[in-house]
Each structure stands twice: as C-alpha cells, then as structure tokens.
Scaffold this motif. Structure first.
Motif, PDB file in Angstrom:
ATOM      1  N   ALA A  31       0.907  -1.217  -0.059  1.00  0.00           N
ATOM      2  CA  ALA A  31      -0.123   0.010   0.146  1.00  0.00           C
ATOM      3  C   ALA A  31       0.817   1.301   0.131  1.00  0.00           C
ATOM      4  CB  ALA A  31      -0.957   0.073   1.001  1.00  0.00           C
ATOM      5  N   LEU A  32       2.034   1.268   0.934  1.00  0.00           N
ATOM      6  CA  LEU A  32       2.837   2.441   1.028  1.00  0.00           C
ATOM      7  C   LEU A  32       3.529   2.649  -0.471  1.00  0.00           C
ATOM      8  CD1 LEU A  32       4.559   4.799   2.233  1.00  0.00           C
ATOM      9  CD2 LEU A  32       6.153   3.014   3.057  1.00  0.00           C
ATOM     10  N   SER A  33       3.738   1.661  -1.320  1.00  0.00           N
ATOM     11  CA  SER A  33       4.576   1.891  -2.362  1.00  0.00           C
ATOM     12  C   SER A  33       3.346   2.186  -3.631  1.00  0.00           C
ATOM     13  CB  SER A  33       5.341   0.419  -2.888  1.00  0.00           C
ATOM     14  OG  SER A  33       6.016   0.512  -3.906  1.00  0.00           O
ATOM     15  N   ALA A  34       2.371   1.606  -3.552  1.00  0.00           N
ATOM     16  CA  ALA A  34       1.416   2.177  -4.523  1.00  0.00           C
ATOM     17  C   ALA A  34       0.929   3.415  -4.297  1.00  0.00           C
ATOM     18  CB  ALA A  34       0.226   1.055  -4.471  1.00  0.00           C
ATOM     19  N   LEU A  35       0.632   3.907  -3.252  1.00  0.00           N
ATOM     20  CA  LEU A  35       0.226   5.271  -2.876  1.00  0.00           C
ATOM     21  C   LEU A  35       1.346   6.406  -3.091  1.00  0.00           C
ATOM     22  CD1 LEU A  35      -1.544   4.453   0.515  1.00  0.00           C
ATOM     23  CD2 LEU A  35      -2.534   5.316  -1.490  1.00  0.00           C
ATOM     24  N   ARG A  70      -8.618  -5.127  -6.816  1.00  0.00           N
ATOM     25  CA  ARG A  70      -9.658  -4.797  -5.758  1.00  0.00           C
ATOM     26  C   ARG A  70      -9.259  -4.024  -4.890  1.00  0.00           C
ATOM     27  NH1 ARG A  70     -11.824  -9.591  -5.415  1.00  0.00           N
ATOM     28  NH2 ARG A  70     -10.323 -10.390  -3.979  1.00  0.00           N
ATOM     29  N   ASP A  71      -7.899  -4.427  -4.106  1.00  0.00           N
ATOM     30  CA  ASP A  71      -7.378  -3.797  -3.337  1.00  0.00           C
ATOM     31  C   ASP A  71      -6.975  -2.333  -3.516  1.00  0.00           C
ATOM     32  OD1 ASP A  71      -7.531  -5.831  -1.570  1.00  0.00           O
ATOM     33  OD2 ASP A  71      -5.529  -6.501  -1.689  1.00  0.00           O
ATOM     34  N   SER A 274      -2.469 -10.541   9.099  1.00  0.00           N
ATOM     35  CA  SER A 274      -2.761  -9.293  10.120  1.00  0.00           C
ATOM     36  C   SER A 274      -2.599  -7.952   9.249  1.00  0.00           C
ATOM     37  CB  SER A 274      -2.093  -9.402  11.294  1.00  0.00           C
ATOM     38  OG  SER A 274      -0.716  -9.257  11.175  1.00  0.00           O
ATOM     39  N   THR A 275      -1.573  -8.054   8.455  1.00  0.00           N
ATOM     40  CA  THR A 275      -1.136  -6.662   7.752  1.00  0.00           C
ATOM     41  C   THR A 275      -1.602  -6.864   6.268  1.00  0.00           C
ATOM     42  OG1 THR A 275       0.814  -7.610   6.902  1.00  0.00           O
ATOM     43  CG2 THR A 275       0.775  -6.538   8.959  1.00  0.00           C
ATOM     44  N   GLY A 276      -2.457  -7.831   5.941  1.00  0.00           N
ATOM     45  CA  GLY A 276      -3.216  -7.871   4.430  1.00  0.00           C
ATOM     46  C   GLY A 276      -4.261  -6.815   4.394  1.00  0.00           C
ATOM     47  N   LEU A 277      -4.270  -6.233   3.355  1.00  0.00           N
ATOM     48  CA  LEU A 277      -5.427  -5.108   2.865  1.00  0.00           C
ATOM     49  C   LEU A 277      -6.662  -5.688   3.085  1.00  0.00           C
ATOM     50  CD1 LEU A 277      -3.397  -3.011   0.084  1.00  0.00           C
ATOM     51  CD2 LEU A 277      -3.249  -2.953   2.592  1.00  0.00           C
ATOM     52  N   LEU A 293      -2.061   4.494   8.626  1.00  0.00           N
ATOM     53  CA  LEU A 293      -1.095   3.416   9.025  1.00  0.00           C
ATOM     54  C   LEU A 293       0.213   3.407   8.544  1.00  0.00           C
ATOM     55  CD1 LEU A 293      -3.824   0.486   9.343  1.00  0.00           C
ATOM     56  CD2 LEU A 293      -2.728   1.515  11.304  1.00  0.00           C
ATOM     57  N   VAL A 294       0.304   3.838   7.218  1.00  0.00           N
ATOM     58  CA  VAL A 294       1.835   3.799   6.338  1.00  0.00           C
ATOM     59  C   VAL A 294       2.283   4.965   6.753  1.00  0.00           C
ATOM     60  CG1 VAL A 294       0.934   1.952   5.093  1.00  0.00           C
ATOM     61  CG2 VAL A 294       0.525   4.280   4.298  1.00  0.00           C
ATOM     62  N   GLY A 295       1.683   6.195   7.530  1.00  0.00           N
ATOM     63  CA  GLY A 295       2.359   7.296   7.709  1.00  0.00           C
ATOM     64  C   GLY A 295       2.347   8.344   6.603  1.00  0.00           C
ATOM     65  N   LEU A 296       1.352   8.345   5.944  1.00  0.00           N
ATOM     66  CA  LEU A 296       1.018   9.060   4.732  1.00  0.00           C
ATOM     67  C   LEU A 296      -0.018  10.335   5.088  1.00  0.00           C
ATOM     68  CD1 LEU A 296       1.239   7.147   1.607  1.00  0.00           C
ATOM     69  CD2 LEU A 296       2.961   8.537   2.637  1.00  0.00           C
TER      70      LEU A 296
END
Length: 296
Positions: A31-35, A70-71, A274-277, A293-296
């Motif tokens: 998620a961090l990388s995609a965002l 989907r994610d 537990s960390t899966g989107l 959660l990812v600090g953005l």
C-alpha cells in the motif's frame, strides 16, 4: 531493441509505476509503495501505471491478480489501461536475452541448488568464507562459467536442465565508464557495484526471465521515468543499471522508500494475514485509514 521494448521517443510526462506480483495478497508495505507512486505522479502531473509481474507462472494466479485490482481500487487509486502483464511479453525477454548472448556475456548454468549448497557448506566447513551478495545469499560458483563449449553442448544435448546467467566480469568489461544511478532527495548520484551480486540469473528452466531482466525490459517498454520502490531493492539497482547500459536502454530516476515492518522489525510478508489489505478492509478500515497506518 524491438519497438515494444524501447519507446520511440521520450515520454512527455513523468511516468511512475506500481508493479506487484500476484503470488499473494497485498499488505501495508505494498500500500505504501502504490500510494507513493500514485501521489508522486499526481504531484507533477505525471502518469501512474500498474504492471502485473506474473513471470512466475507456478505461483501467480488470476485470483491474486483480481485481488490486486480490488485492493488498489479500495485505496482510491486509478491507473491507466490496459495493464501490462509480464506473461504476455515473453518474446521481449527472449529478445533481450538473445542480445546479451550475442555479446558473449551469457552462459548456461547447470548446477542445481543442492549442488551449490553443498559446495558452500564444504567451503565453510574448511573454515573459509564463501562470498555472498548484498542480500546474504551465496554467490554462484564459477564451475559453469569455465566449462568448455563442448561440455556445455553435451550437457544441453543430454537434456540437463539449466538456467542462463550473466557473466559479470565479461559484462563489466564492456562498460567504459563507472556505473551509477540518480536517487531522489539529498542522496544524489549513487555509485553502482553490480559485481557484488556475482553472476546473476537472467532466465531459468521454469521461467523465461528473471526479475532483473524482466523489470529492466519492462521499465524501458513502458517509458518509466521514475522507479519508486522499497529499500529492499536499493542494492539490486546496480544490476539493473548494468543491464540498461548493455541493452542501451534509458535510465530512470530512482526513489527507494522506507519499508513497513512488523512487530518483529522485519519486512512484511504476504503470508502475514494481519497486515493484509483484504483483512484490514474486512475489519472496517477505509483507504484513509491505510494512509494513516503507513504514515502518509
């Protein structure tokens, strides 16, 4: 290179890409990388592409690919269509491998993983150290590099399975100037030392290309100007720079971002539910919550 592999002209806008493998569910690190890719592209009026790196046909599945779409949609991201899928571009990787072979920097590697492991163990049992790459894996022995052409032809004719590896010493001998890459921020120009990786795999008997070769070809084919990915791939950039120079491909700008780690301080794995989107979405979290959660 073929037109498919090399853009006809430089892109008009900066081009960013998120390139997951559909061999598991995305987690917070993805998620961090995609965002970041999406936000950095948007900030400069650039393009945001999605690439499905499904070169490993034994582990990648349509179900995991559908979960990626989907994610990312749940995160509020949109990307250009059609999506590039590696499994549809095997010819491009074969062509790149053939060019490298014509340069004399590729050789067939016949040693099995078990044989390599045994060689390393025997060496270390004698109190000697075996050279290792930046990820800590043993470098490939030089047995196959020194085989005669007669022996190589016989092993191939006998049906012995083999990979193709880059002869690092010969490859570096074709490069006139020291290699480096441009890292965003205050890091500037980074010296590249691909020799630290030894004779990397370019193609395996069960896959038409390695990560190193396919990602280099794909980035050129898509006109990627900015590669934004995790710090775990920082050192591997040296290999990609070497391949770019050998294949006369353009050099992107790189940005290696921090990793999202688990409670144990280690990089997240797709096996950690537990960390899966998908699991976080099922718990009622929103895309905005994931950004937090990812600090953005």
């Amino acid at each position: 290179m073929a037109e498919e592999t090399m853009p006809a002209s430089p892109p008009d806008k900066p081009v960013y890409r998120f390139a997951p493998s559909p061999n598991g569910l995305l987690h917070l690190g993805h998620a961090l990388s995609a965002l970041l890719n999406h936000d950095m592209a948007e900030a400069v009026g650039g393009r945001f592409l999605l690439r499905i790196e499904d070169i490993d046909l034994t582990r990648c599945t349509p179900e995991f690919e559908a979960a990626i779409y989907r994610d990312l949609a749940w995160l509020g991201l949109d990307w250009e269509k059609p999506v590039r899928r590696q499994s549809e571009h095997f010819d491009a990787y074969h062509e790149a491998l053939a060019r490298l072979s014509e340069m004399g920097v590729v050789y067939p590697a016949f040693l099995t993983r078990g044989e390599v492991k045994a060689k390393v163990a025997a060496c270390e049992a004698d109190g000697k150290s075996w050279p290792r790459d930046p990820d800590g894996s043993p470098l490939y022995p030089d047995d196959d590099r020194h085989r005669s052409e007669t022996e190589r032809r016989k092993l191939t004719a006998d049906g012995v399975r083999h990979a193709f590896r880059l002869d690092m010493q010969k490859a570096l001998g074709l490069i006139a100037a020291p290699l480096s890459w441009t890292e965003t921020g205050d890091r500037g120009e980074i010296p590249a030392d691909p020799s630290a990786w030894g004779d990397v795999v370019l193609s395996r008997s069960d896959a038409p290309s390695s990560y190193h070769l396919s990602v280099t070809v794909d980035d050129a084919a898509q006109g990627i100007t900015h590669v934004v990915r995790g710090l775990d791939l920082f050192e591997a950039t040296a290999v990609h720079r070497l391949l770019q120079e050998l294949l006369e491909l353009p050099q992107p700008v790189y940005h290696h971002h921090r990793l999202v780690v688990g409670a144990d301080g280690r990089k997240l794995s797709k096996s950690e539910g537990s960390t899966g989107l998908a699991a976080l979405r099922d718990r009622g979290l929103s895309g905005s919550d994931i950004r937090r959660l990812v600090g953005l």
